[in-house]
Write an enzyme that holds these catalytic residues in place. Sequence first.
Site: not given
Lengths: 676, 676
Positions: B283, B296, B299, B400, B403, B467, B532
């Site tokens: 990822q 994290r 992006w 991912d 929402e 998650d 994961h």
Amino acid sequence: MEIRHKTHILKITDQKITYDDRCLMSGIDQTPFCYLGHGDADITMYRGNFDIVDDVIERLPLTPIDHEMHETTLTLIMGYQGAPYATCMFELSQNGDLSLRVETTDARWNRLWLRLDAEPDEHVFGCGEQLSYFDLRGHHFPLWTSEPGVGRNKTTLTTFYADSRDHAGGDWWTTNYPEPTFISSKRYLCHADTFVYADFDFRPKGYHELQFWGIPKRIIFRTATSYQELLRKLTDMLGRQQPLPSWTSEGFIAGVQGGSERVDELISRFRRAQVPLAGVWCQDWEGVRITDFGKRLFWNWSANDQLYPELKSKIAAWRREGIRFLGYINPYIAADASQFPQAEQSGFFARRKDGTTYLVDFGGFDCGVIDFTNPAAYDWFKNLIKTNLIDVGLSGWMADFGEYLPTDVVLFDGSNPLERHNEWPALWARCNRDAIHEAGREREIIFFMRAGTSGTQGLCPLLWAGDQSVNWSLDDGLASVIPAALSAGMTGCGLTHSDIGGYTSRYGNIRTRELFMRWAEMAAFTPFMRSHEGNRPDTNFQVYDDPDALNHLARYVHVFRLLASYRTHVMSEAAELGLPAQRALFLHYEDDEITYSLKYEYLLGQDLLIAPVYEQAQTTRRLYLPEDTWVHLWSGARYGGGWHSIEAPLGQIPVFFRASSPFVELFDGLKSAVLD
Amino acid sequence: MEIRHKTHILKITDQKITYDDRCLMSGIDQTPFCYLGHGDADITMYRGNFDIVDDVIERLPLTPIDHEMHETTLTLIMGYQGAPYATCMFELSQNGDLSLRVETTDARWNRLWLRLDAEPDEHVFGCGEQLSYFDLRGHHFPLWTSEPGVGRNKTTLTTFYADSRDHAGGDWWTTNYPEPTFISSKRYLCHADTFVYADFDFRPKGYHELQFWGIPKRIIFRTATSYQELLRKLTDMLGRQQPLPSWTSEGFIAGVQGGSERVDELISRFRRAQVPLAGVWCQDWEGVRITDFGKRLFWNWSANDQLYPELKSKIAAWRREGIRFLGYINPYIAADASQFPQAEQSGFFARRKDGTTYLVDFGGFDCGVIDFTNPAAYDWFKNLIKTNLIDVGLSGWMADFGEYLPTDVVLFDGSNPLERHNEWPALWARCNRDAIHEAGREREIIFFMRAGTSGTQGLCPLLWAGDQSVNWSLDDGLASVIPAALSAGMTGCGLTHSDIGGYTSRYGNIRTRELFMRWAEMAAFTPFMRSHEGNRPDTNFQVYDDPDALNHLARYVHVFRLLASYRTHVMSEAAELGLPAQRALFLHYEDDEITYSLKYEYLLGQDLLIAPVYEQAQTTRRLYLPEDTWVHLWSGARYGGGWHSIEAPLGQIPVFFRASSPFVELFDGLKSAVLD
């Protein structure tokens, strides 16, 4: 259009309804102020905690489609899509108040929403005893008498455990004493004449929305130029508390228990520590039981001979030593109590739909609910108070509970329990009051309640703030009793007090010495000084076990005694004017906008300003003084208006008196009681 | 009155509307089935968690006041107090389905409630991916795509801390993938053709109440005599997932990260432990950042040269060793990413009302939202996927999020974000699918999503369950992915999987070896096996650090490989019939009432029954077998229908195969992979 009566004016235009220049409704043609609806609520109770979910099936916004005017009344025909559904009748009465009556043509309408115009910076106070907020603006308040909850804040672990283990956490609005009555900073009061479930929403910027689960008899508005006058007008309507009997000023009411011998032993401890005692409050005078929650009382309303043999003569003996005896009662009878069969056979309990006695779970034991709508039951219980409490020599008692009327109960008079639930505390207060009145002992005997409603003002001589947690939490600890007193005061209840040290010890909360001492310091500046051992006496701090704390208590009880004449003056203002003993600062400083935001400071009367230390391990307190000359009680230092940080070591609660007070000499004398 | 089309019949009387003998609405003259309203909702988002409070200002129950009938349509004129407000048009279409269209005369109506007749013992399934309940009866389900929440149960400490510290606790209904689609045990399906906020209430005994914040284009009903046929009809309408590419059956997809060197090192560890690898899922191929929540991703949607230098050739090298490379992307761009300025200058981001870029807080960093309503933005992002992911050699990726569309954003096409919010996952899925399609690589490249909506069935090749917390909690741990798979299956999504070992490690939850192993055992019996490292890799159990767990994993990946041909068969049923790979037992045993209540067992295809151990330290599992002859995979023991307690030591997940399966020989061979 307008209607005048003396100096009062009701004006109605297409856009607004104003009453004495206060805009009550605005934009009435575009933004409806009246909504009619039909709902089907699901209400369940677990040990006094309620789950209430409403299903609003129908809701109509109504606008005026016609009007009729008479000498003192203006009637709006309220319609939806041109068809009439209700009338709103505004009437200016002889005493200048404005009442609004809503009438509907169809009995299915069981929801009403009224919107009152609001200004963005308006403040709202009252709605009974509110423990989390004093200024109610920005929140909504379901008005339904219930257990207040443990923790009362969903972001605390205490409330999390109370909710998940016992369904008992509560929230900012849960209270024993809700009331559909408020005072707006627009200088009007609003009182809804109803006991139905209500929810007053003060969140919207432009309006307040008052929700009722039923149509109130009327909504009353009164205006005045000052809050003091509003409180006088409010208490003219709802009643006022009379000054407490003078014996309450003689000292401390020690919350003790365990039977006569144990009480005697504790009395001597207080005496040796020179704590002036006015009385002992023995909640277990009628026996005890042990439950999950802790030590509980037996709930059979006569003296327990094992614990308190020959209580009547024992009370007389204590009285000769200057010590009054106070007890405990509530309007339920335990299913295993000796008084239960007689009450059940006589039909004195509320029933289930199948005709059997409705037993309510009070946490480990079940009880019948005395049905006060049955005159015979009411009289029987009242006489039981006269015989078993008054005649035995009690000088007062906690009249506990009143919030647990289930909504699916069948009442003797056939009335709807959903509409009687909120009224129950008034019926319970009245039963106590009538017993004392019929015994001719109003000037001597008191009772104190946590549950309240409209009418409590005139029926209940003294509130107490219910069952705080024995901790420092803002929503349920020491701090919370300050907004409780202030909001009750703005609802016309002038006399309240709280359990010194708090009550509820659960989920790891244990009362500390410091908490007790801070609470006692504060209580000296309230109308009544009474302690409680709490629900788990053995594992919590008890003042009688600690010489230093007893010494501290003795000093503050002495302060309390010295304040007697000032307190008499303050309580007479409550009785005559409706001014609460513990007052929001703006009652005397209305032009000072800052005073509207203070919820942890108060005035006792006009001349004493108290800013309790409500945080653990704090030895300074930041506080606000309104523009005046203030003398710090302990140092004698003089302060002007503004924010100040004041040294406040344990034992020195920040208190100030007004330099221009007629009681200056008395106040000056308090210092030596604490510091010498 | 009735309308017929082939074998389908719509009947309407004063009392009922029935469709193929299923009562859809009853007592329609007395008990309205249609309510029109006007509401004003307050919606706030914090990091994908929404607070939604509705203020219903107006609500009218409507009853039929007239009707019109044509060949295939029946139109009811719906009125209130005799005046018309809406029409409900029922139409029997060519394919036999029934559609209901509601039309209103006034645009202010933005709330619609429809009540469908329900039987007391009726079951309801679907509504997208539901993680706490499989049978939806007895609960209501707000349908709004969002973060699923941490803990998802207000009575757990995990949720308490998530709520009070991070506003992120969720509840039973919060899900990445809600959908207004369900299947009733009355053997009909209902699908609402809309993306507006909805809330389906399956609590009342006598009806289901479907709430919509807007008027759906239509509500579609279809009937069948079996659930299998209902699923076929549902997926005829909404699409189906195609079998996964065969490379996914070759082994484990290791969730690893840290750059090429680290990945190489971990690959060798898996190899040394004889874990067959189909690929690595990295990822962090596009870079990392450290936030409060943990490690994290950056992006910025291109390979990060520091971590993965010359990724394209590296991917080719891995591929030569039989290892595919999978990555990660989402439809946002970090404000500090290099791709941000170009996207912003091109006007590709959704905006604030003042025209500036709307930045969304994703937890420690802010991002722009690619505005998929802007065709140029859509194409740009799609091409970015083609260039930076597909052309670089990625065989798949996690697509991912989806929402987080705020409701106060301004979209390029002027549409209402409140009506697009729930649609966003479909737009995002389509963008991925189009990129792959245009590259001509559908049979080879996959992506997997957690967010979903109507259409996901045909747009997204593979779901993953989002998650989970790295624990054993029913609502948010290992157990929760079972009802998630079953409910997604009943919504027509046949292929899903989950992060082996879970993801979210917060508030004291730390992944254990046992949890990982139980999760891995289960994953072998799902369509896809991927791990994961979780949000805090360094403090949580990692399988590659533990020789015993690696050995256990190797055995189960071998099982997964051995199941390839069976899985191909199962996936072809999903692609052709809409039968989910992981199936509720009643899909094959509809007459067995007990199977309707099972949410922690499933069938993989028709012939394997899996009852995962979802509790810590359990070594037996009580489970139910429907009437058939079942062979226990590990012992070879044969069982009939009924409840059984099955030994299930760590490493031996309870799995049974049907004795009459055509795959018996294959199943028989699985035992040695695990036990030898």
